[in-house]
Structure formats: C-alpha cells, structure tokens
Design a protein around this motif. Structure first.
Motif, PDB file in Angstrom:
ATOM      1  N   THR B 132       8.017  -9.856  -3.825  1.00 22.56           N
ATOM      2  CA  THR B 132       9.186 -10.301  -3.051  1.00 22.56           C
ATOM      3  C   THR B 132      10.062  -9.090  -2.768  1.00 22.56           C
ATOM      4  OG1 THR B 132      10.236 -10.823  -5.147  1.00 22.56           O
ATOM      5  CG2 THR B 132       9.279 -12.652  -3.929  1.00 22.56           C
ATOM      6  N   ARG B 138      10.257  -3.655   2.304  1.00 20.13           N
ATOM      7  CA  ARG B 138       9.411  -4.108   3.406  1.00 20.13           C
ATOM      8  C   ARG B 138       9.204  -3.008   4.436  1.00 20.13           C
ATOM      9  NH1 ARG B 138       8.530  -9.311   4.510  1.00 20.13           N
ATOM     10  NH2 ARG B 138       9.348 -10.680   2.909  1.00 20.13           N
ATOM     11  N   GLY B 162       4.089 -10.120  -0.158  1.00 19.90           N
ATOM     12  CA  GLY B 162       5.009  -9.002  -0.305  1.00 19.90           C
ATOM     13  C   GLY B 162       4.404  -7.683   0.141  1.00 19.90           C
ATOM     14  N   GLY B 165       0.604  -7.531   1.253  1.00 23.55           N
ATOM     15  CA  GLY B 165       0.296  -8.101   2.561  1.00 23.55           C
ATOM     16  C   GLY B 165       0.844  -7.238   3.691  1.00 23.55           C
ATOM     17  N   ILE B 166       2.072  -6.748   3.513  1.00 23.16           N
ATOM     18  CA  ILE B 166       2.694  -5.924   4.560  1.00 23.16           C
ATOM     19  C   ILE B 166       1.876  -4.656   4.781  1.00 23.16           C
ATOM     20  CG2 ILE B 166       4.741  -4.568   5.143  1.00 23.16           C
ATOM     21  CD1 ILE B 166       6.330  -6.605   3.453  1.00 23.16           C
ATOM     22  N   VAL B 371      15.578  -9.085  11.500  1.00 26.18           N
ATOM     23  CA  VAL B 371      14.711  -9.455  10.379  1.00 26.18           C
ATOM     24  C   VAL B 371      14.785 -10.934  10.076  1.00 26.18           C
ATOM     25  CG1 VAL B 371      14.491  -7.257   9.221  1.00 26.18           C
ATOM     26  CG2 VAL B 371      16.519  -8.622   8.825  1.00 26.18           C
TER      27      VAL B 371
END
Lengths: 511, 388
Positions: B132, B138, B162, B165-166, B371
C-alpha cells in the motif's frame, strides 16, 4: 326524514367526492352505517353519538341509517365524523330550510364535540372546487390549507356547536378566501446559508451547477468533512418554488398530515433525508392504502441519502425508476396511484468503512475492504449521477476563518438566471432542466464546435465512456455554459463538465 | 534428445507432485541421491530411510504410486493446455542466476516467454516495496521501472498489489521485459485485482512460480518466493518499506546471495520509509535516479556502455515542454504530495473554471497528474519539486 351532506375521501394524493346520506324513520332505535366502510369510519358512530350528546343535542331514539355513497369506493379516515353528525341533525329537523348541497364538510369529532384537524384537506378541497363546490366547512386548524384553493370560501369551526350555529344562521363566521398568494409572498426566514461553509470552493461550485440544471450529486469524503451540512444548504440556492409547484408539494405534505410542521403552504424546496434503515416502501411509497414515500415528499426538492452504501440494496434499486420517470406508479387491485417524484438526488458516502481513506495515516482499511464497501453502490445508480465530488477534510484554518463565502442569495440569483435560460429554451418541450434532456432533444439543443467535439471524442476513447456517460457530460456542460450566460458550449465548459462527471469511484489505481 | 528431455520433464513433475514433501525434504533427497533420475528410480526403502523422521509412510507410498506414466503424462498435458511450461536446472530455459544462490528451486512452473537476457547476458533488477504505497512510493516505483525497463533492463517483482504491480505495469508500458514471481500456484491470481496485469504478463512478460497449479496463497510461502526474486536479479531496489516490511526479507536474501541492494531515500522520520532509510544507513546503495543504478550495474559488471545510452539520446531529442506563466504558477503549488484543487485555487487566486481547464490542459501535456478525483501532483517531477 332524509338529508345529505357532501364530503370527500382521500385516495392516494387526490380526493374523491363522497355524499353522506342520513335517514331517520320510525322503528326500533338503531344506528346503522353502510357504504364499504373501513373500521375508522365505522367507529365514527360512537364518536358522533357521544359528541352530539355532549354538545347538547338529543340523539334521536329512532331508526337511523347513514349511507356513504358511492358504495364501491372504500371509505377511510376520520374526516367523516362532522358530515355524519350534520346529516343526522339535518334529517332530525334542525333547520329545514338549510341545504348543504353546495358545501363540502370535513372534520373529525372528539367526544366533547371539539373539531380536530385531519390530513389531506388540500387535495380534497381541491377536488371539490373542481366539481363546482363554492364553500366548505373544515376544522379551524385546516382553514389556511383549505383556503389555498382559489374561488372557494372556507369556514373554520372549532366545535360541532359552532358548525351547527353557523349553518342555522345563529353565528356569523367570516369566510377565508384565496390565501395562496399572500402565503406565497410572505417572506421566509432563512436560518441556514451557504456562507456558513468555509473553504470547499469546488464543492460549492458543483452544488451551484447541480442546482442550476437539477443534476444528481454524489459526494465522497471523510466523516465530518461537511457533506451533510452542504446538502442541507442546497435548497437555499435552488430557484424558488413557483406557486404551482408549491401547491403540488403542499398537496403531498397535506396528504401525510405534515403541514403543521411547515406552515400551510410549502414555499421552500423540500429537503428529505431518510435514515439509511429506510425500507423500500417508505422510500417510494406503498401500503394497503398507498401513501407517498420519501421520493414524493422530496418532489421539486432534494432527496438526500447520507451514508449511501449503508442503505439496503432493495431500497437503492427501487430508486432507479423514479429517477428516470420522475414519478412513482403504485398499482393495487382496485386502482393504481401515481405520485409525483421529481427530485434531485444528492448522496453522500464515506470512501471506506473507517471513513478516513485516502488519509493512510489514519485509514487501515485494506484495498479489498475499500473495494467491497464502494461496490455496495450499484453501477446503474452511479451511472445516473452527473456530479461526482470529493470532499476534503476541513483544515483548522478553514474552521476558524471568518465566513467570507458567498451568501446563498447571490448564488441563487445566478442559478435563477440559468434556470430562466433553460425555461425559455425548453418552452415547447415539456421539460424544465438540462438534466431532463433525452435522445433527440440532446441533438437538437446541444451542439459542439469541431474543436470541442474533438476534445470529447478524445475523452470518450481515453476514459472508455459509455454513450450515457457522454450524454451526461454534454448535459452538464450545457448547464455550465448556461450559468456563465454563454450560448455556445466553450472548451472550458466541457473540461469542467468532464471534471465533475468523472465517476470513477475506485481510488486504488487499477493495475 | 527431445525424447530424453520429455522423460526428464515427467520425472521433474513427479518430483513436485506430492505437496507434503517440502523443499527441505527434497533437498535432502537430492543431496543424498544426487540427481532427479536417481530420486525417480529410488527404491521405496531408500526414500523411507531418508524421509521417515519427517514424513508419514503413507505419503511416501502415495508419492511412489504417482510414478505411473499415464498419470504424469496427463498432468503434463493439463499444464500444457494451461500454457504452463516447466523447467529445472538441467534445462536450457532455467535461469542460470538461480543456480548461484543457496537453495535454488528444483522445479519452476512458467507462463509467458523465457528470455536469455535473464541469464548473464542481460541485467535484471528486482523491485520490492509496500503493498500500500503512498503517492511518492507509487511515482518512484513507476518512474524507476519505466526508465530501467526502457533501457533494456529486466524488472523482476512479486506480482502483488502496490509497488510490485506498479513496477510490472510500468515496465510493460515502457516496452520492457518483466518477470513476476508468485508465492502461490502458477495459475492463481493473487490478489485477484491484478488479473489484467497477470494476463498481460503472460503474453508480454513471464510469470514464474515454484508451485504447481491451484495451490492457494499462504503467508509462509511468500518469503520463500522472495529468494527467487533476488536470485533472478543483479540487484534489488527497495522503493518503500516500513520498519518491518516484507520487502526487507527480499533485500536480506539479496545480501545473502551476494546481490547489490539499492534504496530510494525518503525523508527522515517518515514511518512509511523507515525500512528503506535503514537500508541506506546500513550500506545499501542510495539511488536517487535510475541512472545511478545503471552506472552502478555497469561498474559492477565492468561492461562497456550498454545501458543508459538510449535514455541520454531520448533526453536530448525530447522537445522542451512549453509552460505558460499561468501553468508555472499552478505548478509552484504542486509537488509529490497530492494537492486538492481547492488549495490550488486558494494559492493561485484563479477562478474555478479557469483552474479546472488549466489543470486539464496540463494533464494532457504531461505536466500534472490527477491521482484521485480532484487531487493533483506534479507529473514531471524529475525537474525537481519543492515541499512546503
């Protein structure tokens, strides 16, 4: 001897005329009432008998028959007490020359002969006036309400004796007439104002747009950020109710006996905020004798659903049809009832179960929890919402700052202007607001210049919009252009519409 | 040759067919018996002797029953239909880097395409971080992954939510090659919200798992998966980690396996970055830009200028973005902390409609990024941002 008195019964939110007939003849002393009566009407016999006795009349020891006609309509409510009592008195020879054929009589009796107010006087008197009746006798508390109807003189009586004395001519009561315009003009004191809210500029602007075009709104934000406060102030910037709208709304409130709270004529736009435990029937209306629900009480005003995801799934899904049709149809075996329900839907919700997301310092909800919480609001409902807004938690500077926001009346003036533009534009189309545009009308009234059209096309492909989503953006940009007094929808209007319509709920970026 | 490989594949499948036989036991067998073949042909008694103290006899006899050829061929066929291939150290598509680590996996399930660049010829960076992440995390993850992958460096991560994946998504969008290492069955998408990423990776990248189909995710398997992430990499980049983050397990493995550890610094006392800052304190490479990592990799491996050139050229050729005075003023309000549009309006004094349309245009230009609804950050943050 035979006599008759005119009265009325409430069906849905409309009155139906009823004739109360009484006959007194020789025979064993009995008191019979017929005519498809519900138990509240049957019980009238005891009230009438005692009230007559306590008002100094002798209840004739004869064979008394009372009939409520037409016999095929179910009679409900306590409003028949007074007409029954008067019919009995007339047939027992009170004053033979008097006729009540042209008078509507309504009222509930107490055992001591006092007259008590009843719900639904306005729609009943309204119907009577349509049928050509020119005067009515109602309980004193209902006088103002009944006098809203034009061209009808209203007599208010506090007791059975007063009513009888008035009929026999022993007492003069000044009739009240045509109160409507006076009540409508009487200034309303505003207790709440938009300037109470500090900061939240984009949110206020969103509300202004919503009020101008009657667009539905969803506010998402942390607990205590001011969502409810803002929603409550929405009616103060909406255009004033017209006289016709006022009467429409008042009829509904009268039906449910809610007028005493709001004064005889509802001139402020309704603001209804049902609790999230509300049942689907309480929301849209229903019951054996169908009564209007919250959506109809919010007619011409705001229906505010706070804590949207907490509402039952059923309750939310039944909302879809009234949002589209702007009315509720309830069908029963013997009749179907139509209640108006042209409301602006304003919803508020927390972004997650704890209410603090996206403030990760306080919010410990997992992405799954957040997603689950947000998915309680169904897609079809979200799709019907034009303005989606984030509500930011208030900062301490804002709370303690001096109120410097715009006052409601200033915003309302702009909204009224935008509304006038819409009214003129849609004169021949039977609609009033941009949000009500559909199908062909969108093509007819909303035209984009090539540059703006290109922009919309780009957004359409980038954000994977649906056709409905695109239409919503178009309608919203029309309202924004109207607010700025521009005939042409400019680039910035379209961008603002896209900003406000953006209905992606999910915060966690989808990877 | 092909025939022999097929036989071996079946043996490898058998070796992994009994879930109760864990890595420790398999290692014991390998150590004692020497090879896959030896294990496959080992007598029941031999297996019993080796495993008896930790495994029930019933489990071992069940395992031996699975040496049935029809059963193994069926299993092999099922995997093939799923698009899953298998590999083990004797095969050419087994990542060679894994052989240099303690306890390399005996069998890997694989979806997508294996590329030779995962072996010594190429450079690979493992990216780990919070599930997270905050906005800074991010953006850093996305930027580093994009730049590194754009320069031909492979990105390995764990396909979790989080930072993982990014990193994968950004690597894919930069046209790079990326490998996801699962801690559950090869066909299990966990968390399920990554389904789109999973499908894309199966086509454009590679998904690897030590575990066969349908194995549900269990927390104790994830640390074991982390040794593969670091094992596949030349260095591990930690983007955002709290004091006791699971990402630190991966960096520990990296040290154990003699890999470089990179960390992106954040502000002191930021609890979300205590772990990353501690890494730097204890000697991790402090990377403030992707070039830092590329240069370090180059130095480490003594290679000629192989990476980073593309980037330089791109930077030179990219036209400078035109920024109007109005946009400059708006940009001065923004940094990598999401800023609500109301604050932009308050600080710039522009009207709502004007601000909304300016921000819209700036988003199109790639100057800012929305965002969340109404919350903006600087998109082009490599030009520098100021916090106040």
């Amino acid at each position: 001897m035979f006599s008759k008195v005119k009265s009325c019964v409430l069906r849905g939110i409309d009155g139906t005329e009823i004739v109360v007939e009484a006959d007194i003849s020789d025979g064993l002393p009995t008191f019979t009432m017929v005519g498809y009566l519900s138990s509240s009407v049957k019980e009238a016999s005891e009230r009438v008998r005692t009230a007559l006795k306590n008002s100094g009349f002798t209840f004739p020891p004869k064979r008394i028959t009372v009939n409520l006609s037409p016999a095929d309509i179910k009679k409900d409510g306590a409003g028949f007490d007074l007409p029954i009592a008067l019919a009995i008195l007339l047939s027992s020879g009170l004053s033979p020359e008097v006729s009540l054929d042209e008078t509507l009589v309504l009222g509930e009796l107490g055992l001591n002969g006092d007259l008590k107010p009843i719900p639904g006087v306005l729609p009943m008197v309204f119907r009577a006036a349509e049928n050509g009746i020119r005067s009515c006798i109602v309980p004193k508390e209902n006088v103002e309400e009944a006098a809203l109807v034009k061209g009808l003189s209203v007599i208010g009586a506090a007791t059975l004796n007063e009513a009888v004395d008035y009929i026999s001519g022993a007492l003069k009561i000044k009739p009240v007439q045509n109160l409507c315009d006076r009540l409508y003009e009487s200034p309303q004191e505003q207790k709440i104002d938009f300037s109470d809210i500090h900061g939240q500029e984009t949110l206020k602007r969103g509300m202004e747009i919503a009020a101008a075009g009657f667009h539905n709104v969803l506010m998402t934000g942390a607990a205590g950020a001011g969502k409810s406060m803002l929603a409550k102030r929405l009616p103060t910037i909406m255009p004033r109710l017209s006289v016709e709208e006022s009467i429409e709304v008042t009829k509904i409130y009268s039906t449910l006996g809610l007028l005493s709270e709001r004064g005889a004529l509802v001139t402020e736009r309704p603001f209804r905020s049902p609790h999230h435990t509300v049942s689907s029937f309480a929301l849209v209306g229903g019951g054996v004798n169908p009564r209007p629900g919250e959506v109809s009480l919010a007619h011409n005003g705001v229906l505010f659903l706070d804590e949207l995801p907490e509402f039952g799934k059923n309750a939310l899904e039944v909302l879809r049809q009234p949002i589209e049709d702007r009315k509720v149809t309830i069908s029963r075996v013997n009749a179907s009832y139509i209640f108006p329900a042209d409301f602006m839907l304003v919803c508020a919700m927390n972004p997650c179960p704890c209410g603090h997301f996206p403030d990760r310092k306080r919010c410990r909800c997992t992405p799954v929890m957040i997603k689950k919480y947000q998915s309680r609001v169904s897609g079809p409902l979200l799709d019907r919402i034009d303005i989606n807004m984030e509500v930011k938690p208030v900062k301490s500077d804002d709370i303690f700052a001096e109120g410097n926001g715009e006052r409601s009346e200033i915003i309302r003036a702009r909204v009224e202007d935008a509304r006038m533009i819409q009214k003129r534009r849609y004169e021949n189309d039977g609609i009033f607001f941009n949000s009500q545009l559909e199908g062909n009308l969108i093509k007819k009234y909303i035209r984009l210049d090539p540059e703006e059209e290109a922009l919309l096309k780009q957004v359409f492909t980038e954000k994977e919009l649906s056709a409905r989503g695109t239409h919503r953006i178009l309608k919203l940009s029309r309202t924004i252009a109207d607010l700025s007094g521009s005939e042409r929808i400019k680039r910035e209007h379209l961008m603002e519409a896209i900003f406000y319509r953006n209905n992606g709920l999910s915060y966690e970026e989808v990877i | 040759m092909k025939e022999i490989m097929y036989e071996k594949d079946l043996m490898a499948l058998w070796f992994d067919s009994q879930d109760e036989i864990d890595y420790k036991n398999k290692a014991k067998l390998m150590d004692n018996l020497g090879s896959l073949e030896a294990c496959f042909y080992a007598e029941k008694e031999a297996l019993n002797n080796l495993l008896a103290d930790s495994t029930a006899v019933k489990v071992i006899s069940d395992w031996i029953k699975k040496r049935d050829r029809a059963y193994l061929e069926d299993r092999y066929g099922t995997l093939r239909d799923m698009g899953v291939s298998i590999t083990y150290p004797e095969r050419g598509d087994y990542p060679r880097k894994l052989l240099t680590v303690p306890s390399p996996p005996f069998l890997l399930y694989m979806r997508g395409t294996f590329r030779q660049s995962l072996n010594d010829v190429g450079c690979t960076i493992g990216m780990v971080g919070s599930r997270t992440p905050d906005t800074y995390g991010r953006e850093i993850a996305s930027y580093f992954a994009k730049e590194l992958a754009g320069d031909g460096i492979n990105i390995v991560s764990g396909l979790a939510s989080g930072v993982d994946g990014i990193s994968h998504r950004s690597a894919l969008s930069a046209g790079g090659y990326t490998v996801g290492v699962l801690g559950c069955g090869i066909n299990v998408v966990y968390p399920h919200s990554n389904i789109r990423l999973y499908e894309d990776m199966a086509v454009h990248g590679c998904i690897i798992s030590e575990y066969g189909p349908d194995l549900v995710p269990q927390s104790w398997r994830f640390p074991a998966r982390n040794r593969i992430i670091s094992g596949l990499s030349d260095g591990v980049l930690c983007v955002q980690a709290k004091k006791r983050s699971g990402s630190l397990i991966t960096t520990n493995f990296a040290l154990e396996q003699n890999r470089q550890v990179y960390a992106v610094p954040a502000r002191a006392f930021d609890l979300n970055y205590e772990g990353t800052n501690n890494l730097i304190k204890s000697g991790a490479f402090c990377a403030t830009s992707p070039e830092d990592i590329i240069n370090d990799l180059r130095e480490m491996r003594g290679e000629s200028l192989m990476y980073g050139e593309k980037k330089k050229r791109r930077k030179q050729s990219a036209p400078k973005k035109e920024v109007t005075a109005e946009e400059k003023k708006i940009l001065s309000c923004l940094n990598l902390e999401p800023c609500y549009i109301d604050d932009v309006i308050a600080q710039t004094g522009y009207g709502i409609t004007q601000t909304i349309s300016s921000l819209y245009v700036m988003e199109e230009k790639g100057l800012v990024k929305q965002v969340k609804r109404g919350w903006y950050i600087v998109a082009d943050f490599t030009r520098g941002v100021t916090y106040r």
